[in-house]
Design an enzyme around this catalytic site. Structure first.
Site, PDB file in Angstrom:
ATOM      1  N   ALA A 170       4.538  15.792  -3.757  1.00 59.38           N
ATOM      2  CA  ALA A 170       5.154  16.561  -2.663  1.00 59.38           C
ATOM      3  C   ALA A 170       6.673  16.495  -2.726  1.00 59.38           C
ATOM      4  CB  ALA A 170       4.671  16.013  -1.323  1.00 59.38           C
ATOM      5  N   SER A 171       7.224  15.491  -3.390  1.00 57.32           N
ATOM      6  CA  SER A 171       8.691  15.354  -3.397  1.00 57.32           C
ATOM      7  C   SER A 171       9.163  14.972  -4.791  1.00 57.32           C
ATOM      8  CB  SER A 171       9.113  14.256  -2.408  1.00 57.32           C
ATOM      9  OG  SER A 171       8.575  13.017  -2.876  1.00 57.32           O
ATOM     10  N   GLN A 227      12.412  12.716  -6.598  1.00 54.04           N
ATOM     11  CA  GLN A 227      13.516  11.810  -6.299  1.00 54.04           C
ATOM     12  C   GLN A 227      14.499  11.809  -7.475  1.00 54.04           C
ATOM     13  OE1 GLN A 227      10.810  11.775  -3.836  1.00 54.04           O
ATOM     14  NE2 GLN A 227      10.065  10.476  -5.477  1.00 54.04           N
ATOM     15  N   GLY A 243      19.340   6.057 -14.969  1.00 53.10           N
ATOM     16  CA  GLY A 243      18.971   6.785 -13.753  1.00 53.10           C
ATOM     17  C   GLY A 243      17.476   7.090 -13.761  1.00 53.10           C
ATOM     18  N   ILE A 299       0.873  -1.177   0.000  1.00 52.90           N
ATOM     19  CA  ILE A 299       0.000   0.000   0.000  1.00 52.90           C
ATOM     20  C   ILE A 299       0.906   1.220   0.000  1.00 52.90           C
ATOM     21  CG2 ILE A 299      -1.709   1.307   1.313  1.00 52.90           C
ATOM     22  CD1 ILE A 299      -2.837  -1.342   2.326  1.00 52.90           C
ATOM     23  N   ASP A 300       0.771   2.045  -1.052  1.00 60.90           N
ATOM     24  CA  ASP A 300       1.607   3.241  -1.225  1.00 60.90           C
ATOM     25  C   ASP A 300       0.845   4.434  -0.650  1.00 60.90           C
ATOM     26  OD1 ASP A 300       2.581   5.052  -4.312  1.00 60.90           O
ATOM     27  OD2 ASP A 300       2.605   5.625  -2.189  1.00 60.90           O
ATOM     28  N   GLU A 339      12.695   5.497  -1.525  1.00 59.00           N
ATOM     29  CA  GLU A 339      11.693   5.655  -2.596  1.00 59.00           C
ATOM     30  C   GLU A 339      12.385   5.767  -3.948  1.00 59.00           C
ATOM     31  OE1 GLU A 339       9.092   8.963  -1.866  1.00 59.00           O
ATOM     32  OE2 GLU A 339       7.897   8.597  -3.666  1.00 59.00           O
ATOM     33  N   LEU A 389       9.085  13.204 -10.498  1.00 64.48           N
ATOM     34  CA  LEU A 389       8.463  14.435  -9.986  1.00 64.48           C
ATOM     35  C   LEU A 389       7.099  14.065  -9.409  1.00 64.48           C
ATOM     36  CD1 LEU A 389       8.700  17.465  -9.636  1.00 64.48           C
ATOM     37  CD2 LEU A 389       7.796  17.765 -11.950  1.00 64.48           C
ATOM     38  N   GLY A 403      -2.862  10.642  -2.526  1.00 65.47           N
ATOM     39  CA  GLY A 403      -3.796   9.518  -2.422  1.00 65.47           C
ATOM     40  C   GLY A 403      -3.081   8.275  -1.918  1.00 65.47           C
TER      41      GLY A 403
HETATM   42  N1  LIG Z   1      -1.831  15.286 -14.891  1.00 65.30           N
HETATM   43  C1  LIG Z   1      -1.885  14.173 -14.161  1.00 65.30           C
HETATM   44  N2  LIG Z   1      -1.232  14.131 -12.975  1.00 65.30           N
HETATM   45  C2  LIG Z   1      -1.291  12.975 -12.272  1.00 65.30           C
HETATM   46  C3  LIG Z   1      -2.003  11.837 -12.697  1.00 65.30           C
HETATM   47  N3  LIG Z   1      -1.845  10.845 -11.748  1.00 65.30           N
HETATM   48  C4  LIG Z   1      -1.063  11.365 -10.762  1.00 65.30           C
HETATM   49  N4  LIG Z   1      -0.736  12.623 -11.092  1.00 65.30           N
HETATM   50  C5  LIG Z   1       0.120  13.534 -10.347  1.00 65.30           C
HETATM   51  O1  LIG Z   1       1.410  12.933 -10.340  1.00 65.30           O
HETATM   52  C6  LIG Z   1       2.036  13.225  -9.081  1.00 65.30           C
HETATM   53  C7  LIG Z   1       2.566  11.949  -8.479  1.00 65.30           C
HETATM   54  O2  LIG Z   1       1.545  11.010  -8.503  1.00 65.30           O
HETATM   55  P1  LIG Z   1       1.509  10.057  -7.277  1.00 65.30           P
HETATM   56  O3  LIG Z   1       2.876   9.479  -6.991  1.00 65.30           O
HETATM   57  O4  LIG Z   1       0.385   9.126  -7.485  1.00 65.30           O
HETATM   58  O5  LIG Z   1       1.186  11.101  -6.143  1.00 65.30           O
HETATM   59  P2  LIG Z   1       1.519  10.888  -4.654  1.00 65.30           P
HETATM   60  O6  LIG Z   1       2.139   9.542  -4.450  1.00 65.30           O
HETATM   61  O7  LIG Z   1       0.266  11.142  -3.907  1.00 65.30           O
HETATM   62  O8  LIG Z   1       2.590  12.048  -4.419  1.00 65.30           O
HETATM   63  P3  LIG Z   1       3.979  11.838  -3.677  1.00 65.30           P
HETATM   64  O9  LIG Z   1       3.674  11.484  -2.260  1.00 65.30           O
HETATM   65  O10 LIG Z   1       4.718  13.117  -3.829  1.00 65.30           O
HETATM   66  O11 LIG Z   1       4.632  10.699  -4.418  1.00 65.30           O
HETATM   67  C8  LIG Z   1       1.003  13.962  -8.224  1.00 65.30           C
HETATM   68  O12 LIG Z   1       1.286  15.342  -8.336  1.00 65.30           O
HETATM   69  C9  LIG Z   1      -0.305  13.673  -8.907  1.00 65.30           C
HETATM   70  O13 LIG Z   1      -1.208  14.761  -8.766  1.00 65.30           O
HETATM   71  C10 LIG Z   1      -2.687  11.921 -13.960  1.00 65.30           C
HETATM   72  O14 LIG Z   1      -3.319  10.981 -14.397  1.00 65.30           O
HETATM   73  N5  LIG Z   1      -2.595  13.112 -14.651  1.00 65.30           N
HETATM   74 CA   LIG Z   2       4.118   8.812  -5.176  1.00 67.27          CA
END
Ligand SMILES: Nc1nc2c(ncn2[C@@H]2O[C@H](COP(=O)(O)OP(=O)(O)OP(=O)(O)O)[C@@H](O)[C@H]2O)c(=O)[nH]1
Ligand SMILES: [Ca+2]
Length: 545
Positions: free
Chosen positions: A237-238, A240, A230, A85-86, A206, A234, A91
């Site tokens: 919030a972070s 890597q 590599g 679970i991530d 991560e 992006l 989310g």
């Molecule tokens: N445009 C767009 N952005 C997305 C989509 N899915 C995820 N993101 C963005 O991609 C980024 C990373 O996605 P996730 O890793 O799922 O987000 P996260 O795990 O909640 O964020 P971190 O804790 O920083 O990793 C977030 O800024 C999301 O809003 C998508 O389908 N379209």
């Molecule tokens: Ca993430």
């Protein structure tokens, strides 16, 4: 009348004076009575095996059958499952991974099941005020997981909760409270769980996990470190950055991963606050805190130009923005949207270089954090990918392509953009001026990647394997578990290092030999003499009485 000859001393080989009849192979069956000479049949067809030989040959053939059955059918190893679970900032998502261990003790992952993951919003960090409410969000994910794993395998299916930047941004007590609520739910999930399997992972981990899945998907994991790729991710919030570096690295940034016959010396760091959503929020706050020059021609009260939002944008009353930043990111009425790519790029660069003055005797490309010179090619994932996809860029696009697309988008009127991208959620559309400028400021202005450099590939999967760090974590865990595990005898027999079919035949041959020698042992040692007077062979037992 012929005199009876004293019984002739019999040597081991009878020397008959007349040619004895050809002896057929003797099948011998001893009779219990003392007087009876041993009955033997020259005609092998009449002889019957002793019960011992019969039983042992049954055992031997069963053993052979068993081995061949296992050997032939063990290739259909059963599918095993693992769950991660991530806990992300925007989310929480469950991943159900499938794998099996083949005969050569190799892990075979089945990642085609894209349907094996589910995301729920908001992220765990949104439950700061009410940690116990996290059970609802996890409950939905666990229900999904139980549907994916056969009930009889729940008990052996390990489940781990690994939280990232969203929780890292909270203070430790709150992190612990939320994690404890998660543990309560996971303990009774029916899956195999230990408390320490719910944790906030470090950004460095991560990054390493993302690097592992990328190189696993590219087929370079386990090969020459210089051939690896590599990863630069992006997130929300972070951000890597992880890659193989041959430079000296302070231990805080250095990770050593052993895989196959190679050890990979990685630089890995997670830049907290540099994820796209948090950076965008920080930029807006900086604009309002008067860090940048106010709008020269503002007609009303103090207004500040926002160069990262297309002109003509006016916030609706309820501003539902993206992810956990949503609660905070009300578009302030003090901001005046006036999209301008190069001004947005300079504002983003100032954000990325904040604290650079504190950089000690290292390279500091981002903030005051050490980073060696970038080495090799990179996969740019998550928001890098989503932004390049929105602007319909090639996978190996030049940064100059992104720059042109961003210049056009930022300078466009908001009403036109909304008309052109009607299918897109307004909050998502709103971020592409900032994200294009932020990416150029990060990759080119900060990390020094040339505008026409092809080292960067924007991707979120390779060969239908999603570049998700959770996958990398699972690959690393299951490989480590397999290496440390005592394989059971079945696997031993069929694994690459252990006997193959040939050795099984050898084992069966040994069994057969043992069977035969037991039957021999049961079989009396016989002596055969030819009695001239009687004109026939006499078989008698020697040795044991
Ligand atoms: N445009 C767009 N952005 C997305 C989509 N899915 C995820 N993101 C963005 O991609 C980024 C990373 O996605 P996730 O890793 O799922 O987000 P996260 O795990 O909640 O964020 P971190 O804790 O920083 O990793 C977030 O800024 C999301 O809003 C998508 O389908 N379209
Ligand atoms: Ca993430």
């Amino acid at each position: 009348m012929r005199r009876l000859h004293a019984r002739k001393r019999v040597d081991s080989k009878p020397k008959p004076t007349t040619d004895p009849p050809k002896m057929d192979p003797i099948k011998f069956q001893s009779r219990p009575s003392s007087r009876s000479t041993a009955l033997f049949s020259r005609n092998p067809r009449q002889s019957r095996p002793t019960p011992y030989v019969f039983a042992i040959s049954i055992v031997t053939s069963l053993a052979l059958l068993g081995f061949s059955y296992i050997f032939l059918f063990s290739s259909a190893e059963s599918t095993k499952f693992g769950i991660i679970i991530d806990g992300g900032s925007t989310g929480t998502r469950i991943h159900v991974f499938r794998y099996r261990v083949d005969r050569s003790k190799t892990l075979v992952f089945d990642f085609k099941q894209v349907s094996d993951s589910l995301k729920v919003n908001p992220g765990l960090s949104a439950y700061g005020e009410q940690p116990e409410a996290v059970s609802d969000s996890l409950g939905e994910l666990l229900e999904f997981g139980r549907k994916k794993v056969p009930k009889e395998q729940w008990g052996e299916t390990e489940i781990r909760l690994m939280a990232t930047a969203g929780l890292r941004l909270l203070d430790v007590e709150l992190q612990d409270k939320i994690l404890e609520e998660c543990r309560k739910v996971l303990r009774v999930s029916g899956f195999k769980f230990h408390d320490e399997w719910a944790s906030v992972i470090t950004g460095s981990d991560e990054g390493v996990y993302a690097w592992i899945v990328a190189n696993y998907a590219l087929g370079t994991l386990g090969g020459n470190p210089l051939d690896t790729t590599g990863i630069i991710e992006l997130g929300g919030a972070s951000a890597q950055v992880t890659f193989v570096s041959s430079e000296f690295m302070p231990s805080k940034f250095s990770r050593s991963i052993k895989f196959g016959n190679f050890t990979y010396n990685l630089y890995s760091h997670s830049f907290l606050h540099f994820g796209l959503d948090v950076a965008h929020e920080s930029l807006r706050e900086t604009l309002i805190k008067r860090d940048f020059s106010p709008a020269a021609d503002s007609l009303h009260k103090e207004m500040y130009i926002d160069p990262c939002t297309p002109k003509g944008y006016l916030p609706r009353s309820s501003n539902l923005s993206l992810g956990f930043v949503a609660e905070k990111s009300k578009y302030s009425s003090e901001l005046q949207a006036r999209g301008n790519f190069s001004e947005c790029r300079s504002a983003a660069l100032r954000l990325l270089h904040k604290g650079k003055e504190k950089c000690s005797n290292y390279h500091c490309y981002l903030g005051s954090v050490f980073m060696p010179k970038l080495q090799g090619n990179f996969l740019a994932t998550e928001n890098f990918f989503y932004t390049s996809k929105f602007f319909r860029l090639r996978q190996r696009a030049f940064l100059s392509d992104l720059m042109m697309a961003g210049q056009h988008f930022c300078g466009e009127d908001w009403s036109k953009l909304k008309k052109k991208h009607q299918s897109l959620d307004e909050e998502e559309l709103l971020r592409y001026c900032f994200s294009s400028a932020y990416i150029v400021a990060l990759l080119h202005d900060s990390l020094g990647i040339a505008l026409d450099d092809e080292r960067i590939s924007f991707a979120n999967q390779v060969e239908n394997i999603p570049l998700d760090w959770a996958l990398g974590a699972f690959i690393l865990q299951s490989t480590a578990k397999l290496d440390g595990q005592e394989t059971d005898w079945i696997t031993t027999i069929f694994s690459g290092e252990s006997p193959t079919l040939f050795s099984m035949v050898a084992i069966s041959a040994i069994l057969m030999f043992v069977a035969w020698s037991i039957s021999k042992w049961r079989k009396p040692q016989l002596k055969t003499v030819y009695d001239l007077e009687k004109g026939r062979y006499i078989v008698s037992r020697i040795g044991r009485s």
